[in-house]
Design a protein around this motif. Structure first.
Motif, PDB file in Angstrom:
ATOM      1  N   ILE A  81      48.833  45.150 -10.034  1.00  0.00           N
ATOM      2  CA  ILE A  81      49.059  46.603 -10.258  1.00  0.00           C
ATOM      3  C   ILE A  81      48.058  47.542 -10.825  1.00  0.00           C
ATOM      4  CG2 ILE A  81      50.740  47.743 -11.577  1.00  0.00           C
ATOM      5  CD1 ILE A  81      52.734  45.528 -11.272  1.00  0.00           C
ATOM      6  N   ALA A  82      47.636  48.504 -10.296  1.00  0.00           N
ATOM      7  CA  ALA A  82      46.911  49.381 -10.720  1.00  0.00           C
ATOM      8  C   ALA A  82      47.691  50.798 -11.348  1.00  0.00           C
ATOM      9  CB  ALA A  82      45.621  49.771 -10.052  1.00  0.00           C
ATOM     10  N   MET A  94      31.132  58.377 -20.361  1.00  0.00           N
ATOM     11  CA  MET A  94      30.618  57.535 -19.313  1.00  0.00           C
ATOM     12  C   MET A  94      30.493  58.248 -17.981  1.00  0.00           C
ATOM     13  SD  MET A  94      32.257  54.045 -20.609  1.00  0.00           S
ATOM     14  CE  MET A  94      30.872  52.746 -19.822  1.00  0.00           C
ATOM     15  N   THR A  95      29.677  57.764 -17.397  1.00  0.00           N
ATOM     16  CA  THR A  95      29.534  58.405 -15.831  1.00  0.00           C
ATOM     17  C   THR A  95      30.506  58.428 -14.804  1.00  0.00           C
ATOM     18  OG1 THR A  95      28.311  56.732 -14.721  1.00  0.00           O
ATOM     19  CG2 THR A  95      26.960  58.317 -16.000  1.00  0.00           C
ATOM     20  N   VAL A  96      30.985  58.945 -13.773  1.00  0.00           N
ATOM     21  CA  VAL A  96      31.844  58.835 -12.948  1.00  0.00           C
ATOM     22  C   VAL A  96      31.708  57.586 -12.300  1.00  0.00           C
ATOM     23  CG1 VAL A  96      32.487  59.551 -10.757  1.00  0.00           C
ATOM     24  CG2 VAL A  96      32.189  61.280 -12.627  1.00  0.00           C
ATOM     25  N   LEU A  97      30.440  57.106 -11.910  1.00  0.00           N
ATOM     26  CA  LEU A  97      30.040  56.018 -11.306  1.00  0.00           C
ATOM     27  C   LEU A  97      30.577  54.564 -12.316  1.00  0.00           C
ATOM     28  CD1 LEU A  97      28.926  54.437  -8.876  1.00  0.00           C
ATOM     29  CD2 LEU A  97      26.827  54.556  -9.901  1.00  0.00           C
ATOM     30  N   GLU A  98      30.205  54.909 -13.510  1.00  0.00           N
ATOM     31  CA  GLU A  98      30.712  53.927 -14.431  1.00  0.00           C
ATOM     32  C   GLU A  98      32.141  53.849 -14.474  1.00  0.00           C
ATOM     33  OE1 GLU A  98      27.124  53.106 -17.822  1.00  0.00           O
ATOM     34  OE2 GLU A  98      28.303  55.135 -17.757  1.00  0.00           O
ATOM     35  N   ASN A  99      32.768  54.918 -14.580  1.00  0.00           N
ATOM     36  CA  ASN A  99      34.355  54.865 -14.677  1.00  0.00           C
ATOM     37  C   ASN A  99      34.716  54.263 -13.501  1.00  0.00           C
ATOM     38  OD1 ASN A  99      36.222  56.495 -16.800  1.00  0.00           O
ATOM     39  ND2 ASN A  99      34.104  57.493 -16.681  1.00  0.00           N
ATOM     40  N   LEU A 100      34.271  54.366 -12.529  1.00  0.00           N
ATOM     41  CA  LEU A 100      34.805  53.815 -11.116  1.00  0.00           C
ATOM     42  C   LEU A 100      34.573  52.398 -11.137  1.00  0.00           C
ATOM     43  CD1 LEU A 100      33.836  56.620  -8.408  1.00  0.00           C
ATOM     44  CD2 LEU A 100      36.210  55.983  -9.309  1.00  0.00           C
ATOM     45  N   GLU A 101      33.189  52.026 -11.354  1.00  0.00           N
ATOM     46  CA  GLU A 101      33.184  50.283 -11.462  1.00  0.00           C
ATOM     47  C   GLU A 101      34.094  49.750 -12.451  1.00  0.00           C
ATOM     48  OE1 GLU A 101      28.542  50.467  -9.668  1.00  0.00           O
ATOM     49  OE2 GLU A 101      28.893  50.393 -11.903  1.00  0.00           O
ATOM     50  N   LEU A 102      34.081  50.445 -13.536  1.00  0.00           N
ATOM     51  CA  LEU A 102      35.039  49.673 -14.622  1.00  0.00           C
ATOM     52  C   LEU A 102      36.310  49.268 -14.001  1.00  0.00           C
ATOM     53  CD1 LEU A 102      34.047  51.574 -17.775  1.00  0.00           C
ATOM     54  CD2 LEU A 102      33.983  49.170 -17.663  1.00  0.00           C
ATOM     55  N   GLY A 103      36.748  50.088 -12.951  1.00  0.00           N
ATOM     56  CA  GLY A 103      38.295  49.685 -12.371  1.00  0.00           C
ATOM     57  C   GLY A 103      38.160  48.262 -11.803  1.00  0.00           C
ATOM     58  N   ALA A 104      37.116  47.838 -11.528  1.00  0.00           N
ATOM     59  CA  ALA A 104      36.748  46.486 -10.367  1.00  0.00           C
ATOM     60  C   ALA A 104      36.652  45.633 -11.617  1.00  0.00           C
ATOM     61  CB  ALA A 104      35.794  46.419  -9.575  1.00  0.00           C
ATOM     62  N   ARG A 150      39.211  55.252  -9.839  1.00  0.00           N
ATOM     63  CA  ARG A 150      39.156  54.011 -10.861  1.00  0.00           C
ATOM     64  C   ARG A 150      40.441  52.992 -10.449  1.00  0.00           C
ATOM     65  NH1 ARG A 150      39.896  55.178 -17.119  1.00  0.00           N
ATOM     66  NH2 ARG A 150      42.050  55.108 -16.415  1.00  0.00           N
ATOM     67  N   ALA A 151      41.404  53.446 -10.374  1.00  0.00           N
ATOM     68  CA  ALA A 151      42.647  52.555 -10.002  1.00  0.00           C
ATOM     69  C   ALA A 151      42.406  51.801  -8.763  1.00  0.00           C
ATOM     70  CB  ALA A 151      44.006  53.158 -10.087  1.00  0.00           C
ATOM     71  N   LEU A 152      41.947  52.621  -7.663  1.00  0.00           N
ATOM     72  CA  LEU A 152      41.673  51.860  -6.391  1.00  0.00           C
ATOM     73  C   LEU A 152      40.750  50.838  -6.325  1.00  0.00           C
ATOM     74  CD1 LEU A 152      41.976  55.174  -3.910  1.00  0.00           C
ATOM     75  CD2 LEU A 152      43.545  53.238  -4.320  1.00  0.00           C
TER      76      LEU A 152
ATOM     77  N   ALA B 140      35.895  50.564 -24.082  1.00  0.00           N
ATOM     78  CA  ALA B 140      36.750  50.542 -25.105  1.00  0.00           C
ATOM     79  C   ALA B 140      36.432  51.500 -26.394  1.00  0.00           C
ATOM     80  CB  ALA B 140      36.950  48.948 -25.231  1.00  0.00           C
ATOM     81  N   ALA B 141      35.188  51.515 -26.629  1.00  0.00           N
ATOM     82  CA  ALA B 141      34.708  52.354 -27.692  1.00  0.00           C
ATOM     83  C   ALA B 141      35.202  54.045 -27.471  1.00  0.00           C
ATOM     84  CB  ALA B 141      33.331  52.337 -28.070  1.00  0.00           C
ATOM     85  N   ASP B 142      35.027  54.222 -26.111  1.00  0.00           N
ATOM     86  CA  ASP B 142      35.107  55.568 -25.632  1.00  0.00           C
ATOM     87  C   ASP B 142      36.556  55.892 -25.644  1.00  0.00           C
ATOM     88  OD1 ASP B 142      34.002  58.048 -24.944  1.00  0.00           O
ATOM     89  OD2 ASP B 142      33.936  57.473 -22.931  1.00  0.00           O
ATOM     90  N   ASN B 143      37.619  55.080 -25.135  1.00  0.00           N
ATOM     91  CA  ASN B 143      39.060  55.237 -24.991  1.00  0.00           C
ATOM     92  C   ASN B 143      39.513  53.939 -24.960  1.00  0.00           C
ATOM     93  OD1 ASN B 143      41.530  55.972 -24.127  1.00  0.00           O
ATOM     94  ND2 ASN B 143      40.852  57.149 -22.576  1.00  0.00           N
ATOM     95  N   ALA B 144      40.000  53.548 -26.065  1.00  0.00           N
ATOM     96  CA  ALA B 144      40.814  52.121 -26.247  1.00  0.00           C
ATOM     97  C   ALA B 144      41.880  52.064 -25.304  1.00  0.00           C
ATOM     98  CB  ALA B 144      41.115  51.840 -27.694  1.00  0.00           C
ATOM     99  N   TYR B 145      42.754  53.042 -25.018  1.00  0.00           N
ATOM    100  CA  TYR B 145      43.906  52.913 -24.308  1.00  0.00           C
ATOM    101  C   TYR B 145      43.777  52.892 -22.915  1.00  0.00           C
ATOM    102  CZ  TYR B 145      48.441  53.978 -22.455  1.00  0.00           C
ATOM    103  OH  TYR B 145      49.751  53.841 -21.540  1.00  0.00           O
ATOM    104  N   GLY B 146      42.601  53.721 -22.458  1.00  0.00           N
ATOM    105  CA  GLY B 146      42.030  53.617 -21.269  1.00  0.00           C
ATOM    106  C   GLY B 146      41.535  52.314 -20.734  1.00  0.00           C
ATOM    107  N   ALA B 147      40.925  51.564 -21.697  1.00  0.00           N
ATOM    108  CA  ALA B 147      40.438  50.064 -21.645  1.00  0.00           C
ATOM    109  C   ALA B 147      41.571  49.371 -21.220  1.00  0.00           C
ATOM    110  CB  ALA B 147      39.606  49.590 -22.656  1.00  0.00           C
ATOM    111  N   LEU B 148      42.695  49.621 -22.124  1.00  0.00           N
ATOM    112  CA  LEU B 148      43.878  48.571 -21.748  1.00  0.00           C
ATOM    113  C   LEU B 148      44.408  48.994 -20.337  1.00  0.00           C
ATOM    114  CD1 LEU B 148      44.893  46.690 -23.924  1.00  0.00           C
ATOM    115  CD2 LEU B 148      46.669  48.730 -24.560  1.00  0.00           C
TER     116      LEU B 148
END
Ligand SMILES: Nc1ncnc2c1ncn2[C@@H]1O[C@H](COP(=O)(O)OP(=O)(O)OP(=O)(O)O)[C@@H](O)[C@H]1O
Ligand SMILES: [Mg+2]
Lengths: 237, 257
Positions: A81-82, A94-104, A150-152, B140-148
């Motif tokens: 569930i995303a 953080m960069t857009v790319l980092e945001n996206l990669e963090l989703g995986a 990011r969710a995808l 997590a430091a940038d946005n803890a809720y987002g990390a959750l």
């Protein structure tokens, strides 16, 4: 075959306050379901309870027949569930790319990361152009795309979105909703929370209407579009 | 979560004493022993985070200050109990080895400490920006809720982050022990200096901490030479006030949003 997601008499709240009570709903595989209702009806609370971000005080939540209402958010994400939360909740510095990669996050999602990223960029070419930019510097529409992307990246079975149209210009909403339809056509089940009822009913297969923390009405979209109560309360005619 | 570690300086003092133990009991030079000190302090940081800080994450912010001050007191008095009040110093093979570089008189121990500190900073940077775990810590430091929301195991991320912070300060303590005499009460001054550095550099910025550290130490050394050794803090805190007047978030800090 059990529904992909099933809520049965779910109750959740904040402190002493009960925000949703006895909420039951089902989302079958491949469906695009809208959850609509006015301010404070409990839509966000419902999504947060499903995602494990808020404890479920009563009832049960099942994903694919297995209970998930006692699991931690990380475990629920791992089960598929995303969540695109209210306010997007990106990582602004953080960069857009980092945001996206963090989703995986799962092993599987990491293994397929490059391929998923390419398909997210195909869906939202704007994100590809802005991938080196900090997420906090994106426009509202681009931030919403980034949050969906990011969710995808988690390759979810169920994608939950909380008011993706909020604060966006109508053309941007159209483009985002077109993309949601495409994501759904390509096989992802979607649970969409919206206040923009006309748009949501235009997109979904079925919808649930939440009023004061309870499901007041449910049905296929054509029936809800024709419903006198819905017309009066949400469509303004 | 923004926890300010008031036990920072006391963790550093423990790094120094551990280096001293390794040197006096096992004959391990602090320039090798710092690795062990870092590992030990990593565990201390992990335990403090998991066992204490985790319990009060939802409590008001003052609670964290009280808690960390408590940890500082326990560490300081623990050192007093274990090692006594007299100043100590660790002998290294590099102590007293010096050379002239043109007109410059170079203390080899300080030079090596500087080089290792730069290397550790670089390694920390590469970890935070180049690995998945490092990126998750930044997220997590940038946005803890987002990390959750994305399914990060935020508790584990905090524990590792705190552990790494403690490990760095443990290594730092060991690395300065050959030329800075220390005693259990030295922690507070070290904490104050590091807050000064972090505030000048900008809270939450690694580059800021690095540049702030250089600025503060150069300012203090110059102050000690040109004014008087006892006035060096005057120079660094004047620098702090000056920088805050013009950049309230510090040199590399972003404005709190
Ligand atoms: N963090 C909170 N603490 C206390 N009460 C809350 C909190 N969040 C929401 N509520 C309350 O819970 C109820 C349901 O809120 P919820 O956010 O789920 O509504 P919503 O349907 O998402 O509304 P909106 O369309 O405005 O986003 C509201 O009465 C709200 O005031
Ligand atoms: Mg809401």
């Amino acid at each position: 075959m059990p529904a992909l997601l099933r809520l049965d008499g779910v109750e959740a709240g904040y402190g002493d306050m009960v925000a949703i009570r006895g909420v039951s709903l089902e989302v079958a595989r491949g469906e695009l379901i809208a959850l609509i209702g006015s301010n404070g009806a409990g839509k966000t609370t419902t999504l947060r309870a499903i995602a494990g971000l808020l404890p479920c005080r009563g009832g049960r939540i099942e994903l694919d027949g297995a209970r998930i209402d006692r699991l931690r958010p990380a475990e629920i994400v791992a089960r598929g569930i995303a969540h695109v939360p209210e306010g997007r909740q990106l990582f602004p510095s953080m960069t857009v790319l980092e945001n996206l990669e963090l989703g995986a996050r799962t092993t599987e999602a990491r293994r397929l990361r490059t391929g998923t990223l390419a398909s997210v960029f195909a869906l939202f070419p704007r994100l590809a152009e802005r991938q080196r930019q900090l997420a906090g510097s994106l426009s509202g529409g681009e931030q919403q795309m980034c949050a969906i992307g990011r969710a995808l990246m988690a390759r979810p079975r169920l994608l939950m979105l909380d008011e993706p149209s909020l604060g966006l210009a109508p053309v941007v909403v159209t483009s985002i909703f077109d993309n949601l339809a495409r994501i759904n056509r390509e096989g992802t089940t979607v649970l969409l929370v919206e206040q923009n009822v006309l748009r949501a009913l235009g997109l979904c297969h079925r919808a649930y209407v939440l009023e004061n923390g309870r499901i007041a009405l449910t049905g296929p979209r054509d029936r809800l579009l024709a419903d006198e109560g819905v017309k009066k309360a949400y469509l303004g005619r | 979560m923004r926890v300010i570690n008031f036990a920072h300086g006391d963790m550093m003092v423990w790094g120094m004493y551990l280096a001293w133990l390794l040197a006096t009991r096992l004959g391990i030079d602090p320039y090798l022993g710092f690795v062990g000190c870092a590992a030990a302090l990593f565990v201390v940081g992990l335990v403090v985070q998991r066992g204490l800080v985790d319990r009060i994450v939802d409590a008001p912010h003052e609670m964290q200050i009280l808690l960390m001050l408590g940890v500082a007191l326990v560490l300081e008095n623990g050192a007093l109990l274990a090692f006594g009040p007299e100043p100590q110093r660790v002998r290294s093979a590099l102590t007293l080895s010096t050379f002239w570089l043109g007109p410059l008189f170079v203390d080899v121990a300080r030079l090596v400490t500087f080089a290792v500190a730069v290397a550790l900073s670089l390694a920390l940077y590469l970890f935070l920006f180049g690995t998945d775990l490092g990126r998750t810590i930044r997220a997590a430091a940038d946005n803890a809720y987002g990390a959750l929301v994305i399914g990060a195991d935020v508790r584990r991320v905090y524990a590792v982050a705190f552990g790494i912070g403690a490990a760095c300060v443990g290594a730092a303590g060991a690395l300065v022990s050959p030329f800075l005499p220390f005693q259990p009460s030295a922690g507070l001054a070290a904490s104050v200096t590091s807050f000064n550095i972090v505030i000048i550099g900008g809270m939450g910025s690694l580059l800021g901490a690095f540049v702030g550290g250089l600025l503060v130490s150069v300012a203090e050394s110059l102050g000690a030479v040109f004014l008087a050794p006892s006035l060096k803090e005057l120079v660094s805190f004047s620098l702090l006030i000056l920088i805050l007047l013009f950049r309230p978030a510090g040199l590399f800090g972003r404005r709190a949003g």
